[in-house]
Scaffold this active site. Sequence first.
Site, PDB file in Angstrom:
ATOM      1  N   PRO A  83      -1.998  -0.444   2.227  1.00 51.57           N
ATOM      2  CA  PRO A  83      -0.725  -0.529   2.881  1.00 51.57           C
ATOM      3  C   PRO A  83       0.378   0.496   2.985  1.00 51.57           C
ATOM      4  O   PRO A  83       0.458   1.453   2.223  1.00 51.57           O
ATOM      5  CB  PRO A  83      -0.018  -1.660   1.614  1.00 51.57           C
ATOM      6  CG  PRO A  83      -0.810  -1.258   0.186  1.00 51.57           C
ATOM      7  CD  PRO A  83      -2.135  -0.753   1.088  1.00 51.57           C
ATOM      8  N   ASN A  84       1.106   0.351   4.089  1.00 51.93           N
ATOM      9  CA  ASN A  84       2.348   1.223   4.516  1.00 51.93           C
ATOM     10  C   ASN A  84       1.795   2.643   5.040  1.00 51.93           C
ATOM     11  O   ASN A  84       2.368   3.470   5.436  1.00 51.93           O
ATOM     12  CB  ASN A  84       3.253   1.702   3.307  1.00 51.93           C
ATOM     13  CG  ASN A  84       3.980   0.242   2.706  1.00 51.93           C
ATOM     14  OD1 ASN A  84       4.531  -0.289   3.384  1.00 51.93           O
ATOM     15  ND2 ASN A  84       3.853   0.102   1.400  1.00 51.93           N
ATOM     16  N   ARG A  86       7.440   7.267   7.359  1.00 59.43           N
ATOM     17  CA  ARG A  86       7.866   6.959   6.021  1.00 59.43           C
ATOM     18  C   ARG A  86       7.781   8.015   5.102  1.00 59.43           C
ATOM     19  O   ARG A  86       6.728   8.718   5.109  1.00 59.43           O
ATOM     20  CB  ARG A  86       6.795   5.974   5.300  1.00 59.43           C
ATOM     21  CG  ARG A  86       6.869   5.484   4.110  1.00 59.43           C
ATOM     22  CD  ARG A  86       6.181   4.432   3.655  1.00 59.43           C
ATOM     23  NE  ARG A  86       6.135   4.135   2.334  1.00 59.43           N
ATOM     24  CZ  ARG A  86       5.569   4.428   1.270  1.00 59.43           C
ATOM     25  NH1 ARG A  86       4.319   4.986   1.684  1.00 59.43           N
ATOM     26  NH2 ARG A  86       5.753   4.161   0.020  1.00 59.43           N
ATOM     27  N   TYR A 112       5.081  12.607   2.452  1.00 61.81           N
ATOM     28  CA  TYR A 112       3.783  12.352   3.203  1.00 61.81           C
ATOM     29  C   TYR A 112       3.791  13.052   4.681  1.00 61.81           C
ATOM     30  O   TYR A 112       2.419  13.153   5.161  1.00 61.81           O
ATOM     31  CB  TYR A 112       3.816  10.836   3.524  1.00 61.81           C
ATOM     32  CG  TYR A 112       3.864   9.953   2.393  1.00 61.81           C
ATOM     33  CD1 TYR A 112       2.750  10.054   1.531  1.00 61.81           C
ATOM     34  CD2 TYR A 112       4.804   9.106   2.135  1.00 61.81           C
ATOM     35  CE1 TYR A 112       2.599   9.075   0.430  1.00 61.81           C
ATOM     36  CE2 TYR A 112       4.954   8.428   1.094  1.00 61.81           C
ATOM     37  CZ  TYR A 112       4.034   8.421   0.114  1.00 61.81           C
ATOM     38  OH  TYR A 112       3.889   7.437  -0.914  1.00 61.81           O
ATOM     39  N   ASN A 140      -8.069   5.359   0.970  1.00 65.23           N
ATOM     40  CA  ASN A 140      -6.642   5.725   0.494  1.00 65.23           C
ATOM     41  C   ASN A 140      -5.972   4.338   0.333  1.00 65.23           C
ATOM     42  O   ASN A 140      -5.597   3.750   1.413  1.00 65.23           O
ATOM     43  CB  ASN A 140      -5.627   6.528   1.284  1.00 65.23           C
ATOM     44  CG  ASN A 140      -4.256   7.091   0.814  1.00 65.23           C
ATOM     45  OD1 ASN A 140      -3.851   6.198   0.075  1.00 65.23           O
ATOM     46  ND2 ASN A 140      -3.689   7.749   1.536  1.00 65.23           N
ATOM     47  N   ALA A 166      -0.785   1.827  -2.400  1.00 62.58           N
ATOM     48  CA  ALA A 166      -0.208   1.320  -3.422  1.00 62.58           C
ATOM     49  C   ALA A 166      -1.407   0.289  -4.424  1.00 62.58           C
ATOM     50  O   ALA A 166      -1.245   0.019  -5.586  1.00 62.58           O
ATOM     51  CB  ALA A 166       0.959   0.400  -3.302  1.00 62.58           C
ATOM     52  N   GLU A 214     -11.991   8.822  -2.951  1.00 62.69           N
ATOM     53  CA  GLU A 214     -10.515   8.336  -3.129  1.00 62.69           C
ATOM     54  C   GLU A 214      -9.606   9.319  -2.796  1.00 62.69           C
ATOM     55  O   GLU A 214      -9.955  10.940  -3.036  1.00 62.69           O
ATOM     56  CB  GLU A 214     -10.366   7.911  -4.418  1.00 62.69           C
ATOM     57  CG  GLU A 214      -8.875   7.588  -4.678  1.00 62.69           C
ATOM     58  CD  GLU A 214      -8.432   7.036  -6.131  1.00 62.69           C
ATOM     59  OE1 GLU A 214      -7.456   6.829  -6.483  1.00 62.69           O
ATOM     60  OE2 GLU A 214      -9.659   7.209  -6.912  1.00 62.69           O
ATOM     61  N   HIS A 253      -5.547  10.698  -1.593  1.00 63.15           N
ATOM     62  CA  HIS A 253      -4.128  10.518  -1.781  1.00 63.15           C
ATOM     63  C   HIS A 253      -3.462  11.924  -1.283  1.00 63.15           C
ATOM     64  O   HIS A 253      -3.795  12.959  -1.586  1.00 63.15           O
ATOM     65  CB  HIS A 253      -3.483  10.359  -3.489  1.00 63.15           C
ATOM     66  CG  HIS A 253      -4.115   9.163  -3.999  1.00 63.15           C
ATOM     67  ND1 HIS A 253      -3.905   7.918  -3.737  1.00 63.15           N
ATOM     68  CD2 HIS A 253      -5.331   8.916  -4.747  1.00 63.15           C
ATOM     69  CE1 HIS A 253      -4.428   6.936  -4.289  1.00 63.15           C
ATOM     70  NE2 HIS A 253      -5.316   7.609  -4.929  1.00 63.15           N
ATOM     71  N   ARG A 297       4.270  12.200  -9.599  1.00 63.63           N
ATOM     72  CA  ARG A 297       5.536  11.026  -9.228  1.00 63.63           C
ATOM     73  C   ARG A 297       5.551  10.067 -10.282  1.00 63.63           C
ATOM     74  O   ARG A 297       5.548  10.423 -11.452  1.00 63.63           O
ATOM     75  CB  ARG A 297       4.875  10.366  -7.709  1.00 63.63           C
ATOM     76  CG  ARG A 297       4.866  11.554  -6.755  1.00 63.63           C
ATOM     77  CD  ARG A 297       4.320  11.001  -5.434  1.00 63.63           C
ATOM     78  NE  ARG A 297       5.184  10.048  -5.004  1.00 63.63           N
ATOM     79  CZ  ARG A 297       4.878   9.112  -4.074  1.00 63.63           C
ATOM     80  NH1 ARG A 297       3.662   9.010  -3.458  1.00 63.63           N
ATOM     81  NH2 ARG A 297       5.852   8.389  -3.720  1.00 63.63           N
TER      82      ARG A 297
END
Length: 145
Positions: free
Chosen positions: A9-10, A17, A22, A74, A77, A98, A100, A107
Amino acid sequence: MDVLLINGPNLGALGTRKPEIYGNVTLADVEATLGDEARALGLTLECFQSNHEGAIVDRIHEAKREGCRYYIVNAGAYTHTSVAIRDAFESVEIPFVEVHISNVHAREEFRHHSYLSPIAAAVLVGCGVKGYSLALELVAHRLSA
């Protein structure tokens, strides 16, 4: 297909964004770069992005039936919330890396936990979009070993 890149998502909004976190590179840019890199490494790559958990679970299972040998993911969320995606990866028994873009450990507290990391072959955190390329290089190395 050798490798399936999954973005959650996103990540379709990558480049617009929160560019301070990012960056300005779009997901289309990432996918094009990775496609070129995969070809140079002699690998076939497919890309998938969804904001929907069930669609990601379905794609993980479909990729196994299509002969996928490795995943790069990735999960956005869903990394921090989805037992369903974790279970899908466990059930297909195909390794994954994985990724990120940001350093999730620097964060918010809720981003520090990953349901995927304990079962991932490797985890790349905080390398920006370069993390995708690093993941692909690792996958190529492991598939050739």
